[in-house]
Write a protein that holds these residues in place. Structure first.
Motif, PDB file in Angstrom:
ATOM      1  N   UNK A  69      25.188  24.578  56.822  1.00 21.17           N
ATOM      2  CA  UNK A  69      26.382  24.071  57.487  1.00 21.17           C
ATOM      3  C   UNK A  69      26.648  24.878  58.757  1.00 21.17           C
ATOM      4  N   UNK A  70      27.213  24.211  59.745  1.00 17.63           N
ATOM      5  CA  UNK A  70      27.522  24.882  61.003  1.00 17.63           C
ATOM      6  C   UNK A  70      26.351  24.998  61.953  1.00 17.63           C
ATOM      7  N   UNK A  71      25.248  24.274  61.689  1.00 16.77           N
ATOM      8  CA  UNK A  71      24.089  24.337  62.582  1.00 16.77           C
ATOM      9  C   UNK A  71      24.041  23.156  63.544  1.00 16.77           C
ATOM     10  N   UNK A  72      25.006  22.260  63.486  1.00 11.66           N
ATOM     11  CA  UNK A  72      25.126  21.188  64.472  1.00 11.66           C
ATOM     12  C   UNK A  72      24.380  19.911  64.166  1.00 11.66           C
ATOM     13  N   UNK A  92      21.853  33.209  70.540  1.00 15.91           N
ATOM     14  CA  UNK A  92      22.198  31.788  70.645  1.00 15.91           C
ATOM     15  C   UNK A  92      23.663  31.552  70.310  1.00 15.91           C
ATOM     16  N   UNK A  93      24.161  32.255  69.288  1.00 14.23           N
ATOM     17  CA  UNK A  93      25.574  32.121  68.924  1.00 14.23           C
ATOM     18  C   UNK A  93      26.472  32.560  70.074  1.00 14.23           C
ATOM     19  N   UNK A  94      26.112  33.672  70.716  1.00  7.92           N
ATOM     20  CA  UNK A  94      26.912  34.149  71.845  1.00  7.92           C
ATOM     21  C   UNK A  94      26.848  33.155  73.002  1.00  7.92           C
ATOM     22  N   UNK A 112      28.465  30.419  60.549  1.00 10.62           N
ATOM     23  CA  UNK A 112      29.034  29.094  60.780  1.00 10.62           C
ATOM     24  C   UNK A 112      29.726  29.087  62.147  1.00 10.62           C
ATOM     25  N   UNK A 113      29.150  28.374  63.120  1.00  8.98           N
ATOM     26  CA  UNK A 113      29.648  28.421  64.499  1.00  8.98           C
ATOM     27  C   UNK A 113      31.082  27.909  64.633  1.00  8.98           C
ATOM     28  N   UNK A 114      31.488  26.790  64.000  1.00 12.69           N
ATOM     29  CA  UNK A 114      32.891  26.366  64.120  1.00 12.69           C
ATOM     30  C   UNK A 114      33.879  27.422  63.617  1.00 12.69           C
ATOM     31  N   UNK A 115      33.552  28.092  62.510  1.00  7.47           N
ATOM     32  CA  UNK A 115      34.436  29.138  62.004  1.00  7.47           C
ATOM     33  C   UNK A 115      34.500  30.316  62.977  1.00  7.47           C
ATOM     34  N   UNK A 116      33.349  30.705  63.512  1.00  2.95           N
ATOM     35  CA  UNK A 116      33.316  31.808  64.478  1.00  2.95           C
ATOM     36  C   UNK A 116      34.104  31.454  65.735  1.00  2.95           C
TER      37      UNK A 116
END
Length: 462
Positions: free
Chosen positions: A43-46, A189-191, A245-249
């Motif tokens: 989850x959170x990988x788009x 990538x997250x940054x 999880x990118x949305x949470x971050x």
């Protein structure tokens, strides 16, 4: 294909390879589609957002009919099939109501469309949470994977799941599909993804300080891309190992950025003094880490609301949590174990622990400041044995150690109120180590529900 990829690549940074692959497979409706594509990843990988955006671009730019479904919402085969037919119906038949009680009627309807001229059109079906298809009728998944062959339409079924496709195999076997893995983003990538929202964050802050000319001027001068990039680097140094999880971050990064910016706006710290800014933000970041999935705090655009409303939201969440009676005490015990030193357990939980001599060294060591309080620094790990010892110490009645009691620990982990640090499979033998993920205010209200004073057993308040 090129126009679709060019439109989507700026929206989904670090997913250019996946967009190109989808473009080669289903980007041109004039070419034959593959019968099925399987997209999987955490989850959170788009994967869901990218697939929905890709299909909508196909529908907008080409003569393609699309169906976007969630298998969790379509909890029966009939509901899922009728939703598919409503979405895929030719334009001249959109006002009709289609019925399909089983896969045979569904396939027959698609064949009728083929005979009526729909063979010159293309169809794309996307099913999110596809692992739920395994709980439907046994023929649903095999037929969906062979739908192109059975209807003679240029049709592709796209399945999205967090599980690898090997988990779908059954005794009768399944048709091979094209699999595409959405790997988790690495730290760089997250940054990069979080940095792409810089101008949105900047515009929001400038709007927030529009009535304060002094702060607005400081904000315009200090809030640069380098400043925001330095903040994200500090933020991810705390959060990246705990959450991918990118949305949470993204939500948490926006919430904490206003705290990071405070000393700059007050004029006490220069925007280039990264070390002092880190000392200012370190405590709040660790505190926010304990509530990463709780969603207790409001988003930045609502932070102007009063503290009373925030307090009410925490209380409402805690009181509405339908946990068993002993599970609430286990959660309190877990919080105490996470935020108290183990060498203080005897003094806190044993009635006759003997006299303790007071020395100035001990008094000075216990003099707490906000930055050193354990409830601010974040939770520490604890063992199952220590959790149960505290549980029995704070519970007034006597309860036997049963499998039902141990299963409630697993329930708290499943609800993300506790998290494993090590030994996830070793709850029964007591070698697992956990930590509590909820904040002080949340536990205080849980304590009020069961009539227990949590502060009385915290070292920070003694």
């Amino acid at each position: 294909m090129e126009t679709i990829c060019a439109a989507l690549e700026p929206q989904f940074p670090c997913r250019e390879a996946a967009i190109r692959t989808l473009g080669e497979l289903i980007g041109d409706s004039r070419e034959a589609y593959p019968s099925a594509i399987y997209l999987f990843g955490h989850s959170g990988t788009g994967k869901t957002a990218l697939t929905r955006a890709f299909l909508r671009e196909c529908c907008r730019q080409q003569a393609v009919r699309i169906a976007l479904l969630n298998a969790t919402e379509c909890y029966t085969t009939k509901i899922m099939l009728e939703n598919m037919l409503d979405s895929l119906a030719p334009r001249r038949a959109t006002e009709e109501t289609f019925r399909a009680d089983n896969m045979l009627e569904f396939v027959e309807q698609l064949r009728r469309w083929h005979d009526q001229g729909a063979k010159f059109q293309s169809f794309l079906i996307a099913v999110d949470n596809a692992e739920r298809l395994r709980d439907m009728d046994a023929n649903v998944l095999p037929v969906l994977l062979r739908l192109q062959q059975q209807t003679s339409l240029n049709l592709c079924v796209i399945l999205l799941s967090q599980l690898p496709f090997e988990k779908f195999y059954n005794k009768t076997g399944l048709t091979e599909v094209i699999s595409l893995h959405f790997a988790q983003y690495n730290k760089a990538e997250t940054q990069r993804i979080l940095s792409s929202y810089f101008f949105q964050v900047r515009a929001q802050l400038l709007k927030q300080f529009s009535k304060d000319a002094q702060r607005l001027a400081i904000c315009e001068a200090a809030l640069t891309e380098d400043f925001y990039s330095n903040y994200l680097n500090l933020f991810l140094s705390v959060f990246y190992k705990a959450c991918r999880d990118v949305p949470e971050l993204q939500l948490t990064a926006r919430k904490c950025f206003s705290i990071y910016l405070e000393p700059v706006l007050d004029g006490t710290v220069e925007s280039t003094d990264v070390s002092r800014l880190w000392r200012h933000i370190a405590g709040p970041l660790r505190s926010a880490l304990t509530q990463i999935y709780m969603r207790i705090d409001k988003p930045p655009e609502e932070q102007e609301a009063s503290a009373a409303i925030e307090d009410q939201s925490v209380r409402k969440l805690a009181q509405s949590l339908e946990l068993p009676y002993y599970a609430k005490y286990l959660l309190i015990a877990a919080f105490l174990a996470s935020h108290n030193s183990a060498n203080q357990d005897k003094r806190l939980f044993v009635k006759h622990h003997g006299k303790q001599r007071k020395r100035m060294q001990t008094v000075n060591a216990r003099a707490k400041v906000a930055e050193k309080m354990s409830t601010t620094l974040g939770p520490k790990s604890f063992s199952i044995d220590r959790l149960l010892a505290i549980f029995y110490a704070i519970l007034e009645e006597k309860v036997g150690l049963t499998c039902n009691l141990l299963s409630q620990i697993s329930t708290l982990v499943h609800l993300k109120l506790l998290s494993f640090v090590s030994g996830e499979q070793n709850i029964m033998d007591g070698s697992a180590r956990l930590q509590c993920t909820v904040g002080l205010e949340f536990v205080l209200y849980i304590g009020k529900v069961v009539g227990f004073n949590v502060r009385q057993y915290l070292c920070d308040f003694m």
